[in-house]
Design a protein around this motif. Structure first.
Motif, PDB file in Angstrom:
ATOM      1  N   MET A   1       0.812  -1.204   0.000  1.00  0.00           N
ATOM      2  CA  MET A   1       0.000   0.000   0.000  1.00  0.00           C
ATOM      3  C   MET A   1       0.857   1.271   0.000  1.00  0.00           C
ATOM      4  O   MET A   1       0.459   2.273  -0.553  1.00  0.00           O
ATOM      5  N   ALA A   2       2.039   1.192   0.594  1.00  0.00           N
ATOM      6  CA  ALA A   2       2.923   2.359   0.645  1.00  0.00           C
ATOM      7  C   ALA A   2       3.325   2.812  -0.759  1.00  0.00           C
ATOM      8  O   ALA A   2       3.382   4.015  -1.039  1.00  0.00           O
ATOM      9  N   ARG A   3       3.577   1.869  -1.648  1.00  0.00           N
ATOM     10  CA  ARG A   3       3.933   2.218  -3.038  1.00  0.00           C
ATOM     11  C   ARG A   3       2.754   2.878  -3.748  1.00  0.00           C
ATOM     12  O   ARG A   3       2.936   3.813  -4.526  1.00  0.00           O
ATOM     13  N   LYS A   4       1.566   2.385  -3.480  1.00  0.00           N
ATOM     14  CA  LYS A   4       0.372   2.986  -4.093  1.00  0.00           C
ATOM     15  C   LYS A   4       0.187   4.427  -3.613  1.00  0.00           C
ATOM     16  O   LYS A   4      -0.113   5.310  -4.418  1.00  0.00           O
ATOM     17  N   ILE A   5       0.402   4.668  -2.343  1.00  0.00           N
ATOM     18  CA  ILE A   5       0.307   6.034  -1.806  1.00  0.00           C
ATOM     19  C   ILE A   5       1.388   6.911  -2.436  1.00  0.00           C
ATOM     20  O   ILE A   5       1.141   8.074  -2.772  1.00  0.00           O
ATOM     21  N   ILE A   7       2.600   6.531  -5.452  1.00  0.00           N
ATOM     22  CA  ILE A   7       2.131   6.824  -6.817  1.00  0.00           C
ATOM     23  C   ILE A   7       1.059   7.906  -6.776  1.00  0.00           C
ATOM     24  O   ILE A   7       1.048   8.816  -7.616  1.00  0.00           O
ATOM     25  N   LEU A   8       0.162   7.823  -5.817  1.00  0.00           N
ATOM     26  CA  LEU A   8      -0.875   8.849  -5.655  1.00  0.00           C
ATOM     27  C   LEU A   8      -0.244  10.219  -5.437  1.00  0.00           C
ATOM     28  O   LEU A   8      -0.596  11.193  -6.121  1.00  0.00           O
ATOM     29  N   ILE A   9       0.705  10.308  -4.533  1.00  0.00           N
ATOM     30  CA  ILE A   9       1.370  11.589  -4.245  1.00  0.00           C
ATOM     31  C   ILE A   9       2.126  12.093  -5.467  1.00  0.00           C
ATOM     32  O   ILE A   9       2.042  13.273  -5.828  1.00  0.00           O
ATOM     33  N   LEU A  10       2.868  11.211  -6.122  1.00  0.00           N
ATOM     34  CA  LEU A  10       3.601  11.589  -7.336  1.00  0.00           C
ATOM     35  C   LEU A  10       2.652  12.097  -8.420  1.00  0.00           C
ATOM     36  O   LEU A  10       2.938  13.092  -9.085  1.00  0.00           O
ATOM     37  N   THR A  11       1.524  11.431  -8.563  1.00  0.00           N
ATOM     38  CA  THR A  11       0.532  11.847  -9.553  1.00  0.00           C
ATOM     39  C   THR A  11      -0.008  13.237  -9.232  1.00  0.00           C
ATOM     40  O   THR A  11      -0.123  14.092 -10.117  1.00  0.00           O
ATOM     41  N   THR A  71      -6.379  22.494 -12.790  1.00  0.00           N
ATOM     42  CA  THR A  71      -7.115  21.382 -13.401  1.00  0.00           C
ATOM     43  C   THR A  71      -6.282  20.106 -13.305  1.00  0.00           C
ATOM     44  O   THR A  71      -6.823  19.025 -13.110  1.00  0.00           O
ATOM     45  N   GLY A  72      -4.973  20.253 -13.434  1.00  0.00           N
ATOM     46  CA  GLY A  72      -4.091  19.099 -13.268  1.00  0.00           C
ATOM     47  C   GLY A  72      -4.129  18.552 -11.852  1.00  0.00           C
ATOM     48  O   GLY A  72      -4.042  17.337 -11.648  1.00  0.00           O
ATOM     49  N   LEU A  73      -4.266  19.443 -10.881  1.00  0.00           N
ATOM     50  CA  LEU A  73      -4.380  18.998  -9.493  1.00  0.00           C
ATOM     51  C   LEU A  73      -5.638  18.148  -9.305  1.00  0.00           C
ATOM     52  O   LEU A  73      -5.593  17.070  -8.708  1.00  0.00           O
ATOM     53  N   ILE A  74      -6.750  18.609  -9.846  1.00  0.00           N
ATOM     54  CA  ILE A  74      -8.007  17.854  -9.752  1.00  0.00           C
ATOM     55  C   ILE A  74      -7.895  16.535 -10.502  1.00  0.00           C
ATOM     56  O   ILE A  74      -8.244  15.468  -9.979  1.00  0.00           O
ATOM     57  N   ILE A  75      -7.399  16.598 -11.731  1.00  0.00           N
ATOM     58  CA  ILE A  75      -7.260  15.395 -12.553  1.00  0.00           C
ATOM     59  C   ILE A  75      -6.325  14.396 -11.877  1.00  0.00           C
ATOM     60  O   ILE A  75      -6.617  13.196 -11.815  1.00  0.00           O
TER      61      ILE A  75
END
Length: 175
Positions: A1-5, A7-11, A71-75
């Motif tokens: 789950m840490a890697r997924k988080i 990826i979420l932060i990086l995105t 918009t990138g932040l929302i996307i």
């Protein structure tokens, strides 16, 4: 789950930058079609009438970034959160990346359609638009305004398609 988080932060960090770059390029194209859209509307809207740079292209680039980063932040937040449904971080990365590319591609395509729609349909409508009285090329001004509106709509439609892509990928992986 840490890697997924991760990826979420990086995105969430990268998509506003990507959206800002899109905004810079988008507004450079817009400026080439209608400089007046910026000099008689956007410069005032963004406070550059009093504080603008002597280089209008640089000012347009700043406006383009400011107008689109959010918009990138929302996307990025939506794509990243939806990506969490994937069974692994590797598939999540593929999912989020694919959704983001689809969103960007659709925004670009619909924005380009906005140029055509603005040039051949909107600019021919004879109505009392809220256009600064000093505008000399009304058709170009309306073309760029339409392009801008279509691009935002394209971002929303792209986000919907990107979400659908991610959900379908999850189903394909599960099978």
């Amino acid at each position: 789950m840490a890697r997924k988080i991760g990826i979420l932060i990086l995105t969430i960090i990268l998509t506003p930058i990507l959206a800002g770059i899109y905004g810079i390029l988008h507004d450079q194209l817009s400026y080439s079609i209608s400089p007046e859209y910026f000099t008689k509307f956007k410069f005032e809207q963004f406070g550059f009438v009093e504080y603008g740079f002597e280089n209008e292209h640089a000012t347009v680039a700043i406006i383009g970034f400011w107008a689109t980063w959010w918009t990138g932040l929302i996307i990025g937040a939506v794509n990243g959160i939806v990506g969490l449904i994937q069974p692994s971080s590797k598939i999540m990365w593929k999912s989020v990346y694919g959704a983001t590319i689809r969103t960007l591609g659709i925004a670009v395509g619909i924005g380009l359609l906005g140029i055509l729609f603005g040039k051949f349909i909107i600019s021919g409508i004879n109505t009392d638009w809220n256009i600064p009285k000093s505008v000399t090329d009304r058709n170009a001004f309306l073309t760029v305004g339409t392009m801008h509106n279509f691009s935002y709509i394209g971002g929303l439609i792209g986000l919907i398609f990107g979400t659908i892509y991610q959900v379908r990928l999850k189903k394909d992986v599960a099978q």
